[in-house]
Enzyme design. Structure first.
Site, PDB file in Angstrom:
ATOM      1  N   CYS A 119       0.834  -1.206   0.000  1.00 48.39           N
ATOM      2  CA  CYS A 119       0.000   0.000   0.000  1.00 48.39           C
ATOM      3  C   CYS A 119       0.866   1.253   0.000  1.00 48.39           C
ATOM      4  CB  CYS A 119      -0.924   0.019   1.219  1.00 48.39           C
ATOM      5  SG  CYS A 119      -1.976   1.489   1.292  1.00 48.39           S
ATOM      6  N   CYS A 127      -0.472   5.970   7.141  1.00 45.96           N
ATOM      7  CA  CYS A 127      -1.852   5.652   7.507  1.00 45.96           C
ATOM      8  C   CYS A 127      -1.919   4.773   8.751  1.00 45.96           C
ATOM      9  CB  CYS A 127      -2.540   4.963   6.330  1.00 45.96           C
ATOM     10  SG  CYS A 127      -4.247   4.484   6.665  1.00 45.96           S
ATOM     11  N   CYS A 142      -3.542   0.084   8.960  1.00 46.24           N
ATOM     12  CA  CYS A 142      -2.824  -1.185   9.091  1.00 46.24           C
ATOM     13  C   CYS A 142      -1.496  -0.939   9.816  1.00 46.24           C
ATOM     14  CB  CYS A 142      -2.513  -1.790   7.726  1.00 46.24           C
ATOM     15  SG  CYS A 142      -3.941  -2.119   6.704  1.00 46.24           S
ATOM     16  N   CYS A 192      -7.223   1.875  -0.838  1.00 43.69           N
ATOM     17  CA  CYS A 192      -7.181   1.174   0.452  1.00 43.69           C
ATOM     18  C   CYS A 192      -7.264  -0.306   0.143  1.00 43.69           C
ATOM     19  CB  CYS A 192      -8.335   1.605   1.351  1.00 43.69           C
ATOM     20  SG  CYS A 192      -8.351   0.729   2.944  1.00 43.69           S
ATOM     21  N   GLU A 244     -29.231  -8.248  24.673  1.00 43.17           N
ATOM     22  CA  GLU A 244     -28.370  -7.193  24.142  1.00 43.17           C
ATOM     23  C   GLU A 244     -28.847  -5.855  24.713  1.00 43.17           C
ATOM     24  OE1 GLU A 244     -25.909  -4.823  22.598  1.00 43.17           O
ATOM     25  OE2 GLU A 244     -25.645  -6.842  21.778  1.00 43.17           O
ATOM     26  N   ASP A 274     -20.647 -13.165  23.030  1.00 37.49           N
ATOM     27  CA  ASP A 274     -19.743 -12.471  22.106  1.00 37.49           C
ATOM     28  C   ASP A 274     -19.660 -11.014  22.568  1.00 37.49           C
ATOM     29  OD1 ASP A 274     -18.216 -11.567  20.017  1.00 37.49           O
ATOM     30  OD2 ASP A 274     -19.791 -11.729  18.500  1.00 37.49           O
ATOM     31  N   CYS A 307     -13.108 -10.904  20.754  1.00 37.37           N
ATOM     32  CA  CYS A 307     -12.252 -10.099  19.876  1.00 37.37           C
ATOM     33  C   CYS A 307     -11.063  -9.537  20.658  1.00 37.37           C
ATOM     34  CB  CYS A 307     -13.051  -8.965  19.240  1.00 37.37           C
ATOM     35  SG  CYS A 307     -13.827  -7.846  20.416  1.00 37.37           S
TER      36      CYS A 307
END
Length: 465
Positions: free
Chosen positions: A82, A88, A91, A166, A344, A392, A419
């Protein structure tokens, strides 16, 4: 004695920090002649590399330095494809061979659970992507003060890097974003200034379903598209309609709040509808601009399959889906159990979950908009104890109170999708006193070229408990 701005140093990268940057140490003598350890943070470096760096921010606790030359490169170092990678913040690991990234993510998960007393051999190798590019189905771009469109500079949320491409976003999404950028320039529209709180354009959200091809363009601005903006808005509608027929939702969202978030006080549909359709694991979902949905559909599909494989849902069982969102996991599980309750705290997500269940002809679900811990109590009163529970949670984890409440509800099996390996490890430790054993952890890479890694894990309640 300390380091000074602009000073050149030669050092070796010892390890990576939580943000994926290299960590190094230099020794200096203080005023008394005693050695003092000074830590350096050096972005875009890899463990074991010998580098010559220039000190950029000496005043910070972890002083930042920029690489001037790689003297001894890591064998897995590659050339970032990239053109924006050096600046940037999207990433951090494009300079690392993908296989090396996956090994690092596996090691992170192992370290996290071992630190909490679990066996690291339970962690499987991270499941990567065959093609770790163009994987995102949602991007949020930001307008600079001059109206150019891009992403934040790494470590600097005041500066926007104007983008030409991107490589982690879908190709059509980037093309549509660049068309909006051209429209902005031609109409000489200004971006929002976070310091003076002046300017028109704030963000552009682009979503596209990889399954249906439908796309959403959501423009966040400080004014409605009326008066002097009516002509510009009309031009945008015409451009998008002619060049991107896959855009089924073109939105103008008014946001005057000082907070730098993609939120809407007033939404106007310029063209199409206010949502798009997406599909996952054979189920159809409606996505609004503020709907949380997995941003890597290819790997998210694998997460769903893993959760089903670990959970082994049975048609005679009751199940609770905690932090259920819009029902990404709820619907596939509900098709395999007697009944499912989803909990939720975000009311709009619960309304979406109900609608998604209805759209897919699933009638054995009960969705509750409530805090996780209180929601469990309410569901247990009318629902009974579940044989299977899935959660989750957000990156911050479920927390000790929620995990202990899960333990007291005594499900036979718990599937935890995470995550954040660190909060996952501290969460599941809370289940050990309730007789639960960790059986396996499968990391899945949903965010190539970043530090993030997802996990799917199974915990089983011991029979004697």
């Amino acid at each position: 004695m300390t380091v000074t701005k602009g000073e050149t140093l030669v050092t070796e990268i010892r390890q990576l920090d939580a943000k994926g940057s290299g960590q190094a140490v230099v020794w200096r003598e203080n005023e008394l002649g005693n050695p003092k350890k000074l830590r350096l943070t050096i972005p875009q470096t890899l463990p074991g590399e010998k580098v010559r760096v220039i000190v950029d921010q000496p005043e910070k606790r972890r002083r930042k330095a920029l690489t001037e030359e790689i003297l001894e490169a890591h064998p897995e170092r590659v050339t970032p494809p990239c053109p924006h990678f050096s600046l940037c913040g999207g990433c951090v690991w494009q300079h690392w061979d993908y296989a090396g990234q996956l090994k690092q993510k596996t090691a992170h998960v192992k370290q996290a659970i071992e630190a909490q007393g679990f066996d690291p051999t339970l962690v499987q190798d991270t499941i990567g992507m065959d093609d770790p590019w163009r994987y995102r189905n949602k991007m949020e771009f930001t307008f600079a003060k001059d109206g150019s469109l891009g992403l934040h500079e790494a470590g600097n949320f005041r500066k926007i890097i104007s983008l030409e491409t991107c490589l982690i976003a879908g190709k059509e999404m980037v093309e549509a974003a660049m068309e909006v950028a051209n429209w902005t320039k031609e109409h000489q529209l200004k971006g929002y200034d976070k310091d003076t709180h002046e300017g028109l354009l704030r963000h552009l959200m682009v979503r596209q379903s990889f399954a249906t091809g439908e796309m959403m363009l959501a423009l966040f601005a400080t004014e409605s598209p009326t008066g002097h903006l009516e002509s510009a808005a009309g031009d945008l509608i015409q451009r998008v309609g002619e060049k991107f027929p896959q855009v089924k939702s073109l939105l103008w969202l008014e946001n005057t709040d000082w907070a730098d978030r993609t939120q809407s006080e007033k939404t106007q549909v310029l063209a199409g509808r206010d949502f798009i359709y997406d599909e996952m694991a054979g189920y159809r979902y409606r996505l609004w601009f503020d709907t949380f949905f997995q941003t890597n559909p290819t790997q998210a599909q694998k997460l769903v399959e893993l959760a089903l494989e670990m959970g082994q849902p049975k048609e005679t069982e009751k199940m609770i889906d905690l932090f259920c969102g819009v029902g990404t996991f709820s619907l596939p599980f509900a098709s395999r159990v007697e009944k499912l309750a989803g909990i939720e705290i975000v009311e709009t997500s619960i309304e979406s979950a109900k609608r998604n269940a209805q759209d897919n002809g699933i009638a054995n679900t009960y969705f509750l908009a409530k805090d996780a811990r209180k929601g469990i109590d309410e569901v247990l009163e009318s629902f009974g104890h579940p044989e299977l529970l899935m959660l989750d949670p957000p990156r911050s984890g479920a927390g000790g109170k929620v995990m202990r409440r899960i333990g007291r509800s005594k499900p036979e099996r718990i599937v935890y999708v995470s995550c954040n390996p660190d909060t996952f490890a501290t969460d599941i430790k809370e289940l050990v006193p309730f007789g639960y054993s960790l059986k396996m952890v499968q990391p899945v890479d949903l965010f190539p070229h970043t530090v993030h890694v997802e996990c799917c894990a199974l915990l089983v309640r011991n029979e004697e408990e």
